[in-house]
Design a protein around this motif. Structure first.
Motif, PDB file in Angstrom:
ATOM      1  N   ILE A   4      52.436  26.928  50.389  1.00  0.00           N
ATOM      2  CA  ILE A   4      53.097  27.088  49.099  1.00  0.00           C
ATOM      3  C   ILE A   4      52.294  28.084  48.281  1.00  0.00           C
ATOM      4  N   SER A   5      52.844  29.264  48.013  1.00  0.00           N
ATOM      5  CA  SER A   5      52.200  30.285  47.192  1.00  0.00           C
ATOM      6  C   SER A   5      50.768  30.546  47.638  1.00  0.00           C
ATOM      7  N   GLY A   6      50.570  30.760  48.922  1.00  0.00           N
ATOM      8  CA  GLY A   6      49.240  31.061  49.430  1.00  0.00           C
ATOM      9  C   GLY A   6      48.379  29.851  49.687  1.00  0.00           C
ATOM     10  N   MET A 350      48.092  42.543  34.402  1.00  0.00           N
ATOM     11  CA  MET A 350      47.713  43.046  35.723  1.00  0.00           C
ATOM     12  C   MET A 350      48.837  42.811  36.728  1.00  0.00           C
ATOM     13  N   GLN A 351      49.427  41.610  36.666  1.00  0.00           N
ATOM     14  CA  GLN A 351      50.456  41.251  37.633  1.00  0.00           C
ATOM     15  C   GLN A 351      51.683  42.130  37.485  1.00  0.00           C
ATOM     16  N   GLN A 352      51.984  42.544  36.258  1.00  0.00           N
ATOM     17  CA  GLN A 352      53.151  43.389  36.025  1.00  0.00           C
ATOM     18  C   GLN A 352      53.020  44.751  36.692  1.00  0.00           C
ATOM     19  N   SER A 353      51.772  45.168  36.935  1.00  0.00           N
ATOM     20  CA  SER A 353      51.553  46.470  37.575  1.00  0.00           C
ATOM     21  C   SER A 353      51.534  46.371  39.095  1.00  0.00           C
ATOM     22  N   LEU A 354      51.662  45.131  39.617  1.00  0.00           N
ATOM     23  CA  LEU A 354      51.639  44.919  41.063  1.00  0.00           C
ATOM     24  C   LEU A 354      53.034  44.558  41.557  1.00  0.00           C
ATOM     25  N   GLU A 355      53.217  44.629  42.840  1.00  0.00           N
ATOM     26  CA  GLU A 355      54.517  44.320  43.423  1.00  0.00           C
ATOM     27  C   GLU A 355      54.597  42.851  43.827  1.00  0.00           C
ATOM     28  N   ASP A 356      55.670  42.187  43.434  1.00  0.00           N
ATOM     29  CA  ASP A 356      55.983  40.812  43.849  1.00  0.00           C
ATOM     30  C   ASP A 356      54.770  39.899  43.676  1.00  0.00           C
ATOM     31  N   ASP A 357      54.357  39.226  44.762  1.00  0.00           N
ATOM     32  CA  ASP A 357      53.250  38.280  44.694  1.00  0.00           C
ATOM     33  C   ASP A 357      51.913  38.908  45.073  1.00  0.00           C
ATOM     34  N   GLU A 358      51.860  40.212  45.091  1.00  0.00           N
ATOM     35  CA  GLU A 358      50.620  40.894  45.451  1.00  0.00           C
ATOM     36  C   GLU A 358      49.515  40.542  44.456  1.00  0.00           C
ATOM     37  N   GLN A 359      48.291  40.368  44.958  1.00  0.00           N
ATOM     38  CA  GLN A 359      47.137  40.109  44.111  1.00  0.00           C
ATOM     39  C   GLN A 359      45.995  41.017  44.525  1.00  0.00           C
ATOM     40  N   PRO A 360      45.146  41.423  43.583  1.00  0.00           N
ATOM     41  CA  PRO A 360      43.954  42.175  43.955  1.00  0.00           C
ATOM     42  C   PRO A 360      42.980  41.265  44.708  1.00  0.00           C
ATOM     43  N   PRO A 361      41.994  41.832  45.412  1.00  0.00           N
ATOM     44  CA  PRO A 361      41.059  40.990  46.168  1.00  0.00           C
ATOM     45  C   PRO A 361      40.093  40.216  45.293  1.00  0.00           C
ATOM     46  N   GLY A 362      40.007  40.575  44.044  1.00  0.00           N
ATOM     47  CA  GLY A 362      39.145  39.874  43.105  1.00  0.00           C
ATOM     48  C   GLY A 362      39.491  40.304  41.691  1.00  0.00           C
ATOM     49  N   ARG A 406      32.016  33.823  39.932  1.00  0.00           N
ATOM     50  CA  ARG A 406      32.322  32.623  40.705  1.00  0.00           C
ATOM     51  C   ARG A 406      33.132  33.058  41.926  1.00  0.00           C
ATOM     52  N   SER A 407      32.896  32.388  43.050  1.00  0.00           N
ATOM     53  CA  SER A 407      33.541  32.832  44.278  1.00  0.00           C
ATOM     54  C   SER A 407      34.242  31.689  44.985  1.00  0.00           C
ATOM     55  N   ILE A 408      34.842  32.022  46.115  1.00  0.00           N
ATOM     56  CA  ILE A 408      35.592  31.076  46.937  1.00  0.00           C
ATOM     57  C   ILE A 408      34.913  30.971  48.298  1.00  0.00           C
ATOM     58  N   PRO A 409      35.166  29.904  49.050  1.00  0.00           N
ATOM     59  CA  PRO A 409      34.573  29.791  50.389  1.00  0.00           C
ATOM     60  C   PRO A 409      34.912  31.007  51.247  1.00  0.00           C
ATOM     61  N   GLY A 410      33.894  31.521  51.922  1.00  0.00           N
ATOM     62  CA  GLY A 410      34.104  32.674  52.784  1.00  0.00           C
ATOM     63  C   GLY A 410      33.680  33.990  52.173  1.00  0.00           C
ATOM     64  N   ILE A 411      33.395  34.003  50.869  1.00  0.00           N
ATOM     65  CA  ILE A 411      32.909  35.219  50.209  1.00  0.00           C
ATOM     66  C   ILE A 411      31.626  34.860  49.459  1.00  0.00           C
ATOM     67  N   TYR A 467      41.578  34.206  51.724  1.00  0.00           N
ATOM     68  CA  TYR A 467      42.454  34.101  50.558  1.00  0.00           C
ATOM     69  C   TYR A 467      43.565  33.068  50.771  1.00  0.00           C
ATOM     70  N   GLN A 468      43.674  32.547  51.989  1.00  0.00           N
ATOM     71  CA  GLN A 468      44.646  31.499  52.275  1.00  0.00           C
ATOM     72  C   GLN A 468      43.994  30.158  51.937  1.00  0.00           C
ATOM     73  N   GLN A 469      44.303  29.618  50.786  1.00  0.00           N
ATOM     74  CA  GLN A 469      43.657  28.394  50.321  1.00  0.00           C
ATOM     75  C   GLN A 469      44.209  27.178  51.057  1.00  0.00           C
ATOM     76  N   THR A 470      43.308  26.364  51.579  1.00  0.00           N
ATOM     77  CA  THR A 470      43.713  25.141  52.268  1.00  0.00           C
ATOM     78  C   THR A 470      43.346  23.929  51.421  1.00  0.00           C
ATOM     79  N   LEU A 471      44.344  23.148  51.067  1.00  0.00           N
ATOM     80  CA  LEU A 471      44.140  21.905  50.339  1.00  0.00           C
ATOM     81  C   LEU A 471      44.060  20.782  51.357  1.00  0.00           C
ATOM     82  N   LEU A 472      42.919  20.111  51.393  1.00  0.00           N
ATOM     83  CA  LEU A 472      42.727  19.040  52.359  1.00  0.00           C
ATOM     84  C   LEU A 472      43.079  17.692  51.749  1.00  0.00           C
TER      85      LEU A 472
END
Length: 589
Positions: A4-6, A350-362, A406-411, A467-472
């Motif tokens: 769901i949404s990534g 920022m989102q308005q300048s991107l296409e659809d659900d595209e997100q920057p890497p950070g 602040r970062s996410i697992p894997g970075i 960037y694929q977040q897994t909810l356990l």
């Protein structure tokens, strides 16, 4: 597995749960087995089985230095940090060394708006030459203080560093360094918080002096180190370090003392002001009630207020200090709300300048009006919202801007900054930190180039899968298990935290009604029906109702069990972490 949404939702594997002690509830056994617990001894060690302090590199040199300080009654000054880990570390060092018989000990803590982080030349300028200490002891900082240590040594001071942050390529020229994350270190507890490292220094000192029969020779009672575990528990939980076996043991032992009421006046006062019952205190209470009030002093004003509270043995005056911290924390909340609104506007643009659900890497966010003491909290909020590394910047008084990352697992965020720095010499003025959090400073005019280099480095170094977040989830709970007894048991069953997450379940429920509540209507309150006909409340804090909820009567909730007590009446409720359409449940595995 639902996407769901990534986000993905997956059920934790609890194989082998039947092997755990039969007097634990089935739910608890499943939860702990899913976190790698195979026996009661895996959950926590006995205090007698802790890794030895002499397993830490540099311990022999450090304790010999402190022995000399005790024998010659040096003047020792603790150099603290301005967060909860730094405050508890400082209080521990002062209280601990006093217990060893040191008479001249005080502390200095940098003001983030004036001195910057850690032991800096600017901080040393505040030490009067006529009252200069013989030895500086850094707690929760110092491993990156090359210029500060050099300046202290030039003035004739000894320097003993205790820290847990990752070192750079060059270490400061200190007289001794204790840091479980030094290169080549094999200590079986590299996730210690700063307060844990300080605790181990005191353990090592006691071991050293005990072997030399120093206590008998000097007619000093040997300190009971267990008496300091309340401070260790608060600082460790507040710093969000991974809750590995060593940290679980230290925090569990500290929580045992807290629940028995065997704690210092300052922590008792914070519990009182926060409305927490010490008898059932858990890590969530520390993380969401005690630590924010303590942290507020360093964020908004001066962490000396928090440290003085932790050194206070008078309950009446401690309560006054705790109430002041509560007022400062309320101010912090107001500032944070304004900054969050600003940041959300930036993200929408920022989102308005991107296409659809595209997100920057950070994300790099900056506003000259933002409060430097709150940028770390804002970075955490945006990271949770976007599941991307986030750096939030604010002005400082020197003309530079300071960033909190602040970062996410894997970075690994500190390694990312090191990568940028190595390829762009001079772009970053200073940086330091660890895998999930870091700090940096740079000239304001360098921000556009830094942002570009951050994005480029993320594209080069980060695997798209991070960037694929897994909810356990710990699975679905049958209605027969959803009761007050389990809701009370789970929070105190273990010291939950980073890498040892609190139990989280999922399920599909029928909605009876929903509405927004709170002073600013920012919380979603659901009334849901269980399979056995009971109706209970499900609270989704800092969430608003999605548009699709108007047309749905069944929802998929990812939630935690909670007890809502009002006017001495306790009821079961759910704390909703994620609210999804019911049809998404079909993809979970």
């Amino acid at each position: 597995m639902a996407i769901i949404s990534g986000q993905q939702i997956a059920i934790r594997d609890s194989e082998g749960w039947q092997q755990l002690p039969a007097d634990w509830s089935d739910c608890l056994r499943r939860v702990l087995a899913a976190r790698g617990i195979r026996s009661a001894s895996d959950l926590r060690w006995s205090l007698h089985d802790l890794p030895r302090p002499d397993q830490l590199s540099g311990m022999a040199t450090a304790v010999a230095l402190l022995e000399q300080a005790l024998d010659e009654q040096w003047h020792v000054m603790v150099v603290a940090d301005f967060d909860s880990d730094g405050a508890t570390s400082c209080a521990l060092a002062v209280r601990g060394l006093r217990a060893f018989g040191l008479k001249q000990i005080d502390y200095i803590v940098p003001n983030r708006f004036k001195h910057g982080y850690g032991l800096t030349p600017a901080l040393l300028e505040d030490i009067d030459a006529q009252h200069q200490p013989d030895c500086l002891l850094t707690v929760d900082n110092g491993i990156a203080s090359l210029s500060g240590v050099a300046a202290a040594k030039a003035r004739g001071m000894k320097v003993l560093i205790t820290d847990h942050h990752l070192p750079g390529e060059t270490l400061p020229e200190a007289d001794a360094i204790i840091n479980p994350n030094q290169q080549g270190e094999h200590f079986p507890g590299q996730s210690l918080a700063g307060v844990g490292v300080c605790f181990y220094l005191l353990l090592g000192l006691r071991q050293h002096l005990r072997q030399k029969k120093w206590f008998e020779k000097n007619a000093i009672a040997e300190p009971n180190m267990a008496e300091f575990l309340d401070l260790v528990a608060v600082g460790t939980v507040a710093d969000l370090v991974p809750m590995d076996t060593l940290n679980r043991t230290l925090v569990s032992s500290g929580l045992d003392r807290l629940r028995q009421g065997r704690t210092i006046a300052g922590i008792r006062a914070l519990m009182t002001v926060a409305g927490r019952d010490h008898r059932v205190l858990n890590t969530a209470d520390i993380g969401f009630a005690i630590a924010p009030r303590l942290n507020a002093a360093g964020r908004m004003e001066d962490m000396r207020i928090g440290i003085e509270l932790l050194l206070n043995d008078d309950m009446d005056s401690a309560l006054q200090q705790a109430r002041l911290l509560d007022e400062i924390n309320q101010e912090r909340k107001q500032v944070e709300q304004i900054m969050q609104a600003d940041a959300l506007d930036m993200l929408m643009q920022m989102q308005q300048s991107l296409e659809d659900d595209e997100q920057p890497p950070g994300y790099c966010l900056y506003d000259p009006a933002w409060h430097q003491g709150v940028i770390g909290l804002l970075a955490s909020r945006v990271k949770e919202l976007k599941h991307r590394p986030v750096i939030v910047f604010a002005d400082d008084d020197s003309g530079e801007i300071k960033g909190s990352a602040r970062s996410i697992p894997g970075i690994h965020i500190r390694d990312l900054l090191a990568h940028i720095d190595a390829r762009n010499p001079g772009l970053i003025a200073r940086f330091g930190g660890h895998a999930m959090a870091a700090g940096l400073s740079l000239p304001r005019e360098n921000l556009p180039v830094f942002t570009e280099q951050m994005y480029l480095s993320l594209q080069q170094l980060a695997d798209a899968a991070v960037y694929q977040q897994t909810l356990l989830s710990d699975g679905e709970l049958p209605a027969t298990e959803m009761d007050l007894q389990l809701a009370r048991q789970l929070p105190v069953a273990a010291p939950w935290g980073q890498a040892f997450q609190a139990p989280q379940f999922h399920g599909v429920f029928e909605i009876i009604s929903f509405n927004h509540v709170g002073q600013d209507q920012s919380h979603l309150k659901l009334l849901i029906a269980l399979e056995d006909g009971r109706q209970i409340t499900a609270m989704a804090f800092r969430q608003t109702a999605p548009d699709w909820l108007q047309d749905e009567r069944r929802v998929l909730l990812v939630y935690r069990l909670d007890v809502n007590t009002f006017r001495q009446q306790s009821q079961l409720q759910l704390l909703v972490d994620h609210l999804l359409p019911a049809q998404e449940a079909a993809a979970i595995r």
